[in-house]
Write an enzyme that holds these catalytic residues in place. Structure first.
Site, PDB file in Angstrom:
ATOM      1  N   GLY A  20       3.990  68.578 -19.282  1.00 57.38           N
ATOM      2  CA  GLY A  20       3.011  67.532 -19.619  1.00 57.38           C
ATOM      3  C   GLY A  20       3.505  66.693 -20.790  1.00 57.38           C
ATOM      4  O   GLY A  20       4.145  67.218 -21.706  1.00 57.38           O
ATOM      5  N   ILE A 139       1.015  70.226 -26.270  1.00 59.76           N
ATOM      6  CA  ILE A 139      -0.275  69.985 -26.919  1.00 59.76           C
ATOM      7  C   ILE A 139      -1.080  71.288 -26.961  1.00 59.76           C
ATOM      8  O   ILE A 139      -2.008  71.421 -27.737  1.00 59.76           O
ATOM      9  CB  ILE A 139      -1.119  68.887 -26.225  1.00 59.76           C
ATOM     10  CG1 ILE A 139      -1.479  69.273 -24.789  1.00 59.76           C
ATOM     11  CG2 ILE A 139      -0.434  67.536 -26.297  1.00 59.76           C
ATOM     12  CD1 ILE A 139      -2.698  68.547 -24.250  1.00 59.76           C
ATOM     13  N   ASP A 140      -0.706  72.246 -26.105  1.00 63.05           N
ATOM     14  CA  ASP A 140      -1.470  73.500 -26.039  1.00 63.05           C
ATOM     15  C   ASP A 140      -1.166  74.415 -27.232  1.00 63.05           C
ATOM     16  O   ASP A 140      -1.909  75.348 -27.514  1.00 63.05           O
ATOM     17  CB  ASP A 140      -1.148  74.257 -24.746  1.00 63.05           C
ATOM     18  CG  ASP A 140      -1.415  73.422 -23.501  1.00 63.05           C
ATOM     19  OD1 ASP A 140      -2.200  72.467 -23.594  1.00 63.05           O
ATOM     20  OD2 ASP A 140      -0.826  73.723 -22.445  1.00 63.05           O
ATOM     21  N   ARG A 187     -29.521  65.674 -27.597  1.00 61.89           N
ATOM     22  CA  ARG A 187     -28.866  66.417 -26.520  1.00 61.89           C
ATOM     23  C   ARG A 187     -27.854  67.428 -27.038  1.00 61.89           C
ATOM     24  O   ARG A 187     -27.352  67.313 -28.151  1.00 61.89           O
ATOM     25  CB  ARG A 187     -28.083  65.443 -25.629  1.00 61.89           C
ATOM     26  CG  ARG A 187     -28.940  64.788 -24.604  1.00 61.89           C
ATOM     27  CD  ARG A 187     -28.130  63.883 -23.720  1.00 61.89           C
ATOM     28  NE  ARG A 187     -29.066  63.058 -22.960  1.00 61.89           N
ATOM     29  CZ  ARG A 187     -28.783  61.878 -22.440  1.00 61.89           C
ATOM     30  NH1 ARG A 187     -27.575  61.363 -22.577  1.00 61.89           N
ATOM     31  NH2 ARG A 187     -29.685  61.205 -21.765  1.00 61.89           N
ATOM     32  N   MET A 194      -8.434  70.413 -23.181  1.00 61.68           N
ATOM     33  CA  MET A 194      -7.249  71.005 -22.536  1.00 61.68           C
ATOM     34  C   MET A 194      -6.682  72.156 -23.373  1.00 61.68           C
ATOM     35  O   MET A 194      -7.153  72.404 -24.481  1.00 61.68           O
ATOM     36  CB  MET A 194      -6.177  69.936 -22.344  1.00 61.68           C
ATOM     37  CG  MET A 194      -6.455  69.024 -21.177  1.00 61.68           C
ATOM     38  SD  MET A 194      -5.033  67.967 -20.864  1.00 61.68           S
ATOM     39  CE  MET A 194      -5.422  67.456 -19.193  1.00 61.68           C
ATOM     40  N   ARG A 299     -25.271  67.743 -21.535  1.00 58.21           N
ATOM     41  CA  ARG A 299     -24.314  66.954 -20.765  1.00 58.21           C
ATOM     42  C   ARG A 299     -22.905  67.492 -21.009  1.00 58.21           C
ATOM     43  O   ARG A 299     -22.626  68.046 -22.071  1.00 58.21           O
ATOM     44  CB  ARG A 299     -24.318  65.492 -21.223  1.00 58.21           C
ATOM     45  CG  ARG A 299     -25.603  64.750 -20.967  1.00 58.21           C
ATOM     46  CD  ARG A 299     -25.688  64.317 -19.495  1.00 58.21           C
ATOM     47  NE  ARG A 299     -26.731  63.330 -19.314  1.00 58.21           N
ATOM     48  CZ  ARG A 299     -28.024  63.600 -19.155  1.00 58.21           C
ATOM     49  NH1 ARG A 299     -28.447  64.847 -19.170  1.00 58.21           N
ATOM     50  NH2 ARG A 299     -28.900  62.615 -18.993  1.00 58.21           N
TER      51      ARG A 299
HETATM   52  O1  F6P Z   1       0.235  71.846 -20.758  1.00 60.78           O
HETATM   53  C1  F6P Z   1      -0.325  70.642 -21.132  1.00 60.78           C
HETATM   54  C2  F6P Z   1      -1.537  70.319 -20.303  1.00 60.78           C
HETATM   55  O2  F6P Z   1      -2.090  69.104 -20.780  1.00 60.78           O
HETATM   56  C3  F6P Z   1      -2.597  71.419 -20.273  1.00 60.78           C
HETATM   57  O3  F6P Z   1      -3.392  71.429 -21.419  1.00 60.78           O
HETATM   58  C4  F6P Z   1      -3.327  71.067 -19.004  1.00 60.78           C
HETATM   59  O4  F6P Z   1      -3.926  72.189 -18.419  1.00 60.78           O
HETATM   60  C5  F6P Z   1      -2.236  70.559 -18.113  1.00 60.78           C
HETATM   61  O5  F6P Z   1      -1.186  70.137 -18.957  1.00 60.78           O
HETATM   62  C6  F6P Z   1      -2.674  69.443 -17.206  1.00 60.78           C
HETATM   63  O6  F6P Z   1      -1.566  68.877 -16.667  1.00 60.78           O
HETATM   64  P1  F6P Z   1      -1.473  67.654 -15.641  1.00 60.78           P
HETATM   65  O7  F6P Z   1      -2.733  66.898 -15.695  1.00 60.78           O
HETATM   66  O8  F6P Z   1      -0.297  66.896 -16.136  1.00 60.78           O
HETATM   67  O9  F6P Z   1      -1.206  68.286 -14.319  1.00 60.78           O
END
Ligand code: F6P
Length: 411
Positions: A20, A139-140, A187, A194, A299
């Site tokens: 990603g 980013i994780d 709310r 992510m 929501r």
């Molecule tokens: O590993 C990075 C990440 O953004 C995760 O947080 C997420 O689960 C995944 O990639 C989503 O990836 P994509 O939308 O690129 O398939």
């Protein structure tokens, strides 16, 4: 007399980005390119991750090209291609990789990625002897970088990967903006963030004002769910403006009353070449259960790519430059199979090479949120984690409007 101080005259470094995208990828590419070209390397960009080394190859020359490291994403593009056989693609494409490295005369490979991309690089180093340097990104923030964090006498093994600092700031902003809507309608807003199987990124929401959080490291069993709803009720009713922001990691395992199972909510049944499915949708389920069980309007909002996109933030810019200084050091020493990392968490001014080290790529793996960073009895991140994040976030100030008008009683 003509001097030639270039150390690696005639050698070529190939850079690729896999997995990603993050806001810090171009900054990583630019920082490594600048240092490698000073050392005398020709620098090639391999496009679309490992895919760029398949077939005819897809290679561009970066050596003397203008490059904007502040711009997010990756100018080299990315893919989740796995050169090794996988369930999704059983073909072994390593011979194609080796043929292209030879054809394009790439001497050293720098792979910018998470555990998947760098895991494949490590295998190529170990099995084929390809000189490889791994560069962390995600980013994780779930890649084991062995970064230490000292807090109130404790030493905690923590993680800091380029891409995370920008993403955690994006998550904070996204969450913070939702407050005015939550307040206006009294709310509860469940913000989905992510992070795959790790809760690191959801911490950004706490910085943005979310009062509670659910993370993948602690599954929400039937018993925990009951406790969670009690906490939600209390937090909502005691909030001055009758509103609540709850951060939820996309990978939270949530008890499903229909089938009695505790599981992740999947966005699709498709898996990538590393076997990962896509998560998504748990926030909608949680918000509707809150409304059904507690009767409060709730929501769901998904931060999604908002966290992952946009420009490289200041901390990431300097972090990538600092780690690239370490890459230069590894290149000079010809130490391969290594990954540069920050050895301890430091604030922006202390991002310097003397605070880095390198780890054997064989020791890299995934790491979820340490137990010291989250309190499952309160469904909240701890002060220890907020201290860790404060190194990245610096001081944050948001505008506040504490209205409490006198109610008019007609006589
Ligand atoms: O590993 C990075 C990440 O953004 C995760 O947080 C997420 O689960 C995944 O990639 C989503 O990836 P994509 O939308 O690129 O398939």
């Amino acid at each position: 007399m003509k001097h030639n101080h270039k150390l690696f005259k005639g050698q070529t470094l190939g850079i690729l980005t896999g997995g990603g995208d993050t806001p810090a990828l171009n900054s990583s590419i630019e920082s490594v390119r600048n240092r490698a070209s000073l050392l005398g390397f020709k620098v090639y960009g391999i496009r679309k991750g490992w895919k760029g080394l398949l077939g005819e190859g897809d290679i561009v020359d970066l050596t003397h090209q203008p490059f904007d490291g502040n711009y997010g994403g990756t100018a080299l593009k990315s893919s989740r291609t796995n050169p090794f056989p996988s369930k999704k693609n059983p073909e072994n494409r390593v011979p194609q990789i080796l043929a292209n490295l030879k054809k394009y005369k790439i001497d050293v490979l720098l792979t910018i990625g998470g555990d998947d991309t760098n895991g494949a690089a490590k295998k190529l180093y170990e099995t084929e002897g390809i000189p490889v340097i791994g560069f962390p990104k995600t980013i994780d923030n779930d890649l084991r970088t062995r970064t230490t964090h000292h807090y109130k006498g404790q030493e905690i093994e923590s993680v800091i990967c380029p891409g995370f600092p920008s993403a955690v700031k994006g998550t904070m902003e996204f969450t913070h903006r939702l407050r005015t809507t939550a307040e206006s309608h009294s709310r509860i807003i469940v913000v989905e963030i992510m992070g795959r199987d790790a809760g690191w990124l959801a911490g950004g929401a706490t910085y943005g004002g979310s009062e509670m959080a659910l993370i993948p490291e602690f599954e929400i069993t039937n018993e925990r769910k009951a406790l969670f709803f009690e906490n939600v009720k209390e937090a909502y009713l005691s909030s001055p403006k009758k509103c609540l922001l709850i951060a939820v990691s996309e990978g939270v395992r949530w008890y499903n009353e229909k089938d009695g199972k505790v599981d992740v909510v999947y966005a699709s049944s498709e898996v990538d070449e590393y076997g990962h499915p896509r998560f998504g949708g748990v926030s909608g389920i949680i918000a509707s259960e809150i409304t059904q069980k507690l009767g409060f309007e709730a929501r769901a909002q998904i931060a999604g790519y908002y966290s992952r996109s946009g420009e490289c933030r200041k901390y990431d810019r300097r972090l990538t430059q600092t780690l690239a200084d370490k890459v230069a050091d590894l290149l000079i020493r010809e130490e391969y199979g290594q990954m540069p990392v920050l050895s301890k968490i430091v604030g922006y001014p202390d991002l310097e090479e003397f605070n880095t080290s390198s780890i054997d790529m064989g020791d890299v793996g995934n790491m979820t949120l340490p137990k010291e960073y989250y309190d499952v009895s309160k469904f909240q991140f701890t002060d220890t984690y907020l201290d860790f994040l404060s190194y990245i976030m610096g001081s944050v100030e948001f505008s506040k409007f504490d209205y409490n008008f006198p109610v008019v009683n007609p006589h």
